[in-house]
Every structure is written in structure tokens, then in C-alpha cells.
Enzyme design. Sequence first.
Site, PDB file in Angstrom:
ATOM      1  N   CYS A   8       1.346  10.747   9.451  1.00 55.64           N
ATOM      2  CA  CYS A   8       2.293  10.185  10.422  1.00 55.64           C
ATOM      3  C   CYS A   8       3.701  10.227   9.827  1.00 55.64           C
ATOM      4  O   CYS A   8       3.890   9.842   8.667  1.00 55.64           O
ATOM      5  CB  CYS A   8       1.912   8.738  10.742  1.00 55.64           C
ATOM      6  SG  CYS A   8       3.069   7.915  11.863  1.00 55.64           S
ATOM      7  N   ARG A  23      -5.374   5.522   0.840  1.00 49.32           N
ATOM      8  CA  ARG A  23      -4.460   4.410   0.964  1.00 49.32           C
ATOM      9  C   ARG A  23      -4.746   3.574  -0.280  1.00 49.32           C
ATOM     10  O   ARG A  23      -5.861   3.066  -0.438  1.00 49.32           O
ATOM     11  CB  ARG A  23      -4.709   3.596   2.239  1.00 49.32           C
ATOM     12  CG  ARG A  23      -4.209   4.282   3.509  1.00 49.32           C
ATOM     13  CD  ARG A  23      -2.692   4.248   3.582  1.00 49.32           C
ATOM     14  NE  ARG A  23      -2.119   5.035   4.652  1.00 49.32           N
ATOM     15  CZ  ARG A  23      -1.852   4.572   5.876  1.00 49.32           C
ATOM     16  NH1 ARG A  23      -2.149   3.337   6.206  1.00 49.32           N
ATOM     17  NH2 ARG A  23      -1.287   5.346   6.764  1.00 49.32           N
ATOM     18  N   ARG A  82       4.128   0.582   2.401  1.00 52.21           N
ATOM     19  CA  ARG A  82       4.359  -0.575   3.283  1.00 52.21           C
ATOM     20  C   ARG A  82       4.051  -1.817   2.464  1.00 52.21           C
ATOM     21  O   ARG A  82       2.916  -2.033   2.033  1.00 52.21           O
ATOM     22  CB  ARG A  82       3.455  -0.514   4.516  1.00 52.21           C
ATOM     23  CG  ARG A  82       3.870  -1.537   5.581  1.00 52.21           C
ATOM     24  CD  ARG A  82       3.126  -1.326   6.884  1.00 52.21           C
ATOM     25  NE  ARG A  82       1.848  -1.992   6.891  1.00 52.21           N
ATOM     26  CZ  ARG A  82       1.635  -3.270   7.254  1.00 52.21           C
ATOM     27  NH1 ARG A  82       2.645  -4.027   7.656  1.00 52.21           N
ATOM     28  NH2 ARG A  82       0.426  -3.785   7.225  1.00 52.21           N
ATOM     29  N   GLU A 127      -6.458   7.238   7.986  1.00 51.54           N
ATOM     30  CA  GLU A 127      -5.288   7.971   8.514  1.00 51.54           C
ATOM     31  C   GLU A 127      -4.730   8.944   7.470  1.00 51.54           C
ATOM     32  O   GLU A 127      -4.294  10.048   7.798  1.00 51.54           O
ATOM     33  CB  GLU A 127      -4.220   6.966   8.952  1.00 51.54           C
ATOM     34  CG  GLU A 127      -2.967   7.635   9.463  1.00 51.54           C
ATOM     35  CD  GLU A 127      -1.957   6.649  10.025  1.00 51.54           C
ATOM     36  OE1 GLU A 127      -2.352   5.620  10.601  1.00 51.54           O
ATOM     37  OE2 GLU A 127      -0.759   6.935   9.896  1.00 51.54           O
ATOM     38  N   THR A 185       6.121   8.320  10.105  1.00 53.49           N
ATOM     39  CA  THR A 185       6.655   7.011   9.696  1.00 53.49           C
ATOM     40  C   THR A 185       6.311   6.685   8.247  1.00 53.49           C
ATOM     41  O   THR A 185       6.905   5.794   7.653  1.00 53.49           O
ATOM     42  CB  THR A 185       6.092   5.860  10.556  1.00 53.49           C
ATOM     43  OG1 THR A 185       4.682   5.770  10.346  1.00 53.49           O
ATOM     44  CG2 THR A 185       6.392   6.056  12.020  1.00 53.49           C
ATOM     45  N   ARG A 233       0.849  -1.203   0.000  1.00 53.27           N
ATOM     46  CA  ARG A 233       0.000   0.000   0.000  1.00 53.27           C
ATOM     47  C   ARG A 233       0.876   1.240   0.000  1.00 53.27           C
ATOM     48  O   ARG A 233       2.008   1.214   0.474  1.00 53.27           O
ATOM     49  CB  ARG A 233      -0.936   0.010   1.197  1.00 53.27           C
ATOM     50  CG  ARG A 233      -0.302   0.013   2.583  1.00 53.27           C
ATOM     51  CD  ARG A 233       0.147   1.354   3.077  1.00 53.27           C
ATOM     52  NE  ARG A 233       0.435   1.348   4.512  1.00 53.27           N
ATOM     53  CZ  ARG A 233       1.225   2.238   5.093  1.00 53.27           C
ATOM     54  NH1 ARG A 233       1.858   3.143   4.392  1.00 53.27           N
ATOM     55  NH2 ARG A 233       1.421   2.193   6.399  1.00 53.27           N
ATOM     56  N   ARG A 240       4.328  -7.368  12.509  1.00 52.57           N
ATOM     57  CA  ARG A 240       2.995  -7.047  13.055  1.00 52.57           C
ATOM     58  C   ARG A 240       2.191  -8.332  13.175  1.00 52.57           C
ATOM     59  O   ARG A 240       2.550  -9.353  12.594  1.00 52.57           O
ATOM     60  CB  ARG A 240       2.229  -6.082  12.128  1.00 52.57           C
ATOM     61  CG  ARG A 240       2.856  -4.704  12.005  1.00 52.57           C
ATOM     62  CD  ARG A 240       2.015  -3.746  11.160  1.00 52.57           C
ATOM     63  NE  ARG A 240       2.654  -2.440  11.086  1.00 52.57           N
ATOM     64  CZ  ARG A 240       2.142  -1.350  10.532  1.00 52.57           C
ATOM     65  NH1 ARG A 240       0.941  -1.403   9.966  1.00 52.57           N
ATOM     66  NH2 ARG A 240       2.790  -0.207  10.524  1.00 52.57           N
ATOM     67  N   GLU A 281      -1.708  -3.426  12.504  1.00 51.17           N
ATOM     68  CA  GLU A 281      -0.888  -2.808  13.533  1.00 51.17           C
ATOM     69  C   GLU A 281      -1.521  -2.976  14.904  1.00 51.17           C
ATOM     70  O   GLU A 281      -2.742  -2.912  15.036  1.00 51.17           O
ATOM     71  CB  GLU A 281      -0.804  -1.313  13.198  1.00 51.17           C
ATOM     72  CG  GLU A 281       0.304  -0.632  13.905  1.00 51.17           C
ATOM     73  CD  GLU A 281       0.453   0.802  13.406  1.00 51.17           C
ATOM     74  OE1 GLU A 281      -0.511   1.358  12.860  1.00 51.17           O
ATOM     75  OE2 GLU A 281       1.550   1.332  13.570  1.00 51.17           O
TER      76      GLU A 281
HETATM   77  P1  ADP Z   1      -1.518  -0.282   6.981  1.00 49.80           P
HETATM   78  O1  ADP Z   1      -0.887  -1.344   6.192  1.00 49.80           O
HETATM   79  O2  ADP Z   1      -2.576   0.398   6.204  1.00 49.80           O
HETATM   80  O3  ADP Z   1      -0.497   0.613   7.562  1.00 49.80           O
HETATM   81  P2  ADP Z   1      -2.480  -2.179   9.078  1.00 49.80           P
HETATM   82  O4  ADP Z   1      -1.225  -2.736   9.632  1.00 49.80           O
HETATM   83  O5  ADP Z   1      -3.514  -1.792  10.068  1.00 49.80           O
HETATM   84  O6  ADP Z   1      -2.281  -0.847   8.246  1.00 49.80           O
HETATM   85  O7  ADP Z   1      -3.081  -3.238   8.059  1.00 49.80           O
HETATM   86  C1  ADP Z   1      -4.276  -2.983   7.417  1.00 49.80           C
HETATM   87  C2  ADP Z   1      -4.972  -4.263   7.023  1.00 49.80           C
HETATM   88  O8  ADP Z   1      -4.236  -4.916   6.004  1.00 49.80           O
HETATM   89  C3  ADP Z   1      -5.123  -5.266   8.144  1.00 49.80           C
HETATM   90  O9  ADP Z   1      -6.385  -5.879   8.051  1.00 49.80           O
HETATM   91  C4  ADP Z   1      -4.060  -6.280   7.848  1.00 49.80           C
HETATM   92  O10 ADP Z   1      -4.343  -7.557   8.358  1.00 49.80           O
HETATM   93  C5  ADP Z   1      -4.075  -6.274   6.343  1.00 49.80           C
HETATM   94  N1  ADP Z   1      -2.824  -6.772   5.761  1.00 49.80           N
HETATM   95  C6  ADP Z   1      -1.598  -6.263   5.880  1.00 49.80           C
HETATM   96  N2  ADP Z   1      -0.695  -6.988   5.227  1.00 49.80           N
HETATM   97  C7  ADP Z   1      -1.372  -8.003   4.630  1.00 49.80           C
HETATM   98  C8  ADP Z   1      -1.015  -9.107   3.807  1.00 49.80           C
HETATM   99  N3  ADP Z   1       0.251  -9.283   3.414  1.00 49.80           N
HETATM  100  N4  ADP Z   1      -1.986  -9.953   3.422  1.00 49.80           N
HETATM  101  C9  ADP Z   1      -3.278  -9.764   3.795  1.00 49.80           C
HETATM  102  N5  ADP Z   1      -3.677  -8.748   4.558  1.00 49.80           N
HETATM  103  C10 ADP Z   1      -2.746  -7.871   4.984  1.00 49.80           C
HETATM  104  N1  ARG Z   2       0.821   6.758  16.530  1.00 52.55           N
HETATM  105  C1  ARG Z   2       0.991   5.335  16.649  1.00 52.55           C
HETATM  106  C2  ARG Z   2       2.180   5.060  17.556  1.00 52.55           C
HETATM  107  O1  ARG Z   2       2.955   5.948  17.781  1.00 52.55           O
HETATM  108  C3  ARG Z   2       1.208   4.673  15.300  1.00 52.55           C
HETATM  109  C4  ARG Z   2       2.498   5.021  14.619  1.00 52.55           C
HETATM  110  C5  ARG Z   2       2.797   4.341  13.312  1.00 52.55           C
HETATM  111  N2  ARG Z   2       1.674   3.769  12.677  1.00 52.55           N
HETATM  112  C6  ARG Z   2       0.795   4.430  11.924  1.00 52.55           C
HETATM  113  N3  ARG Z   2      -0.269   3.798  11.539  1.00 52.55           N
HETATM  114  N4  ARG Z   2       1.011   5.659  11.547  1.00 52.55           N
HETATM  115  O2  ARG Z   2       2.342   3.937  18.017  1.00 52.55           O
END
Ligand code: ADP
Ligand code: ARG
Length: 342
Positions: free
Chosen positions: A257, A215, A266, A211, A259, A112, A295, A300
Site C-alpha cells: 500500500c 509486519r 506506524r 498485507e 501509505t 510496527r 483509529r 483500522e
Molecule cells: P497496522 O498497525 O498493522 O497497520 P491495524 O490498525 O489493523 O493495523 O492494527 C493492528 C492491530 O494492532 C489491531 O488489533 C490494533 O488494535 C492493534 N494495535 C494498534 N495500536 C495498538 C496499541 N497502541 N496498543 C495495543 N494494540 C494496538
Molecule cells: N485500501 C484501504 C483504503 O484505501 C486501506 C488504506 C490504508 N491502510 C492500509 N492498511 N494499507 O481505505
Amino acid sequence: MNYPKLPKECTSLLCKYLTPQVFDALKDKKTSNGFTLEQTINSGVKNIDSGIGVYAGDEESYMTFSALFDPIIKEYHGFDTSDTHQSNLNPDDLNAPNPDPKGEYIVSTRIRVGRNVDAMPLGPAISKEQRDEVEARVVEGLSTLKGELAGSYTPLLGMSKEVQESLIKDHFLFKEGDRFLDAVGLNRNWPEGRGIYHNSDKTFLVWVNEEDQLRIISMQQGGDIKEVFTRLVTAIKSIESEVTFAYNDHLGYITSCPTNLGTAMRASVHIALPKLAKDMDAFKTITDKYHLQIRGIHGEHSQSEGGVYDISNRRRLGITEVEAVQDMYDGVVALIEAEKAL
Ligand code: ADP
Ligand code: ARG
């Protein structure tokens, strides 16, 4: 505003870098959208278990509050104030043959990027009218997508709880009520202005006004990382021809954010590593070496289930998109080798 109470056990980058001196230098500053230091730090002050703890309300926040953001960006991405950011979205430069063609380890792959509309405040400082305008402009832009990327947009407002929960459970939709986002005002007027676009196979999705304002997501079962990247690049280019995104030469794509700055990318796999997971020190030695983040499988701040982890690139700024995916790919190859050897 007085210097906030930050307990000794707090390990966030906010707690590390918000010294009384930095606080005093920034406490009366505001961006032209009216975003303050208090808003910048509130999420980390309210959520002492934060890893980072700060958000920007607009692109200007990164300059106005640079005394706080710069050291955080340096520590998270290894990126200096004198560095510049470069983009490379050419899939031909990615060396990523499927590391698991038999499908023994990698369950799924997802890449993403975050994007925000140029000349608009970011989510933490946006007004309801501006957010609704972002939604309308983005949905109009998405309606021009063709072929594999063609799909439809569903607003969160009016979506049934069953549909919402099943989309979340199947990893397609963002969660609701995140306390980190809540504390910086990112959940204001929820669920209005939020929604999800996806194609019929759900291999291409766009989250609107979570966020970040967008995305853009490419995902599928299995470990064909290059195919996932290629689809994402096609989508980014098509959407960019319709909507202009906030970008600057130093920080790359601007995100709420720190990060996510730079590539805002990501790239992750859900991967079964049940043996390696019994020795978290050995696991972390590999993930640290390849700049990876671990994760759980519901995103997250979630836990692993059945020895399956979400493994992704940690750095996003000061490296190109191809390098971000390559970080993940090289690390995943090393993790699979380590799992096989056990
Ligand atoms: P983001 O990637 O948008 O920073 P999250 O870590 O919250 O945020 O992940 C968002 C969603 O994407 C969650 O439901 C997570 O399980 C899903 N996800 C992330 N990576 C994968 C993957 N490789 N395969 C399937 N689902 C994924
Ligand atoms: N603000 C949260 C923390 O400091 C998330 C930081 C990184 N993740 C994010 N989705 N921006 O733990």
C-alpha cells in the site's frame, strides 16, 4: 477494460487522481510480474468507501503506474517525485520520556514496520509457491533470534478458532477477511502461508504474509515509547541480517500500500481521551497539527470504545523512523495536555 464507474460521492485518492486521461495512458500497461492497472485499482473500485483505493503488485508497479501513484504519494505523505528518503533508527535521537508515567491516559504502545522480501513480487502478485517460500525463509530467519526476541512461529493453518479469536481480540493478530485486501488478491490461498511469531511476553511479534510479507511489531502496556522503539530497532536489525528486504533510495521500504512506503512505520498508542472526544473538531485540530491519524481500538476501520483511541503517525515516507515516532510522541503530549485542561 473500460474506465470504471466511480460515483460522485467517492472521496478516495483513487477517485481523485484516476482521471480518464490517466486511465487511458495506463490501461494497457503491465509490470514484468504481469500486474495490471485493473488489479492496482480494483480494491478502490469495489470498496467505494476506501480512503486510498490502490495497491502495488511489485516494486515496478510504482514506476509503471507512476501517473497514478505519484500524486497519491504526494498527497498522502507530502513527498515529491524529486525527493529522497532517509532512514534513522537510532533510539538516542528520539526525545520521548514517558508522557504519562502514572498511566492515567496511555493504555499501551505499539510500533510496527512493514517489510517485503527483496526480488519477490508483493502479496497482491505473489504465487502460492512464492508465498510459501517467503514464509519458509522468514521463519528460518526468525529462528535465529535470541534473548528477549526469542519466540516461536504458529502458522494460521491449524490454529484453533478460539486461539485465533483471542489473539485478535487482545490486539496481537491480524483480522481475517478484510474486504480491501480481498479485492486486490491479498487473501488468496488463505490461511496457507500466513502465521504469527511472538516471544513469550508478546512484546515482540511478526506477522507473516498478511498485507505485507512481514509486519515486525514491538508493543507493551503503558507509555514507554522509547523502550518500544528500542526493542523494535534491535529486532529489525537482527532480522535484516538474515533476510534482505525490498528498498529503494526514492521510496524507502517497498510495501503493497502506498501509505506504508518509506519507513513503513506506524507508531501508535491506545489512549483514553473521553473529554476531548466530546469535541471532535478540537480533537482533530490537534491531530492534524501533529500529522496524526485517529483509529478505533480494534485497528483500522474500527470504532473507539470507552473514549479510547488508537493515535498514530500518518506520514511514513520522506521522514525518518525517529521523526515518525516523534510526530506521534509530540502529538500525544499535546493531546494529554488538552484532555487535562478539560
Ligand atoms: P497496522 O498497525 O498493522 O497497520 P491495524 O490498525 O489493523 O493495523 O492494527 C493492528 C492491530 O494492532 C489491531 O488489533 C490494533 O488494535 C492493534 N494495535 C494498534 N495500536 C495498538 C496499541 N497502541 N496498543 C495495543 N494494540 C494496538
Ligand atoms: N485500501 C484501504 C483504503 O484505501 C486501506 C488504506 C490504508 N491502510 C492500509 N492498511 N494499507 O481505505
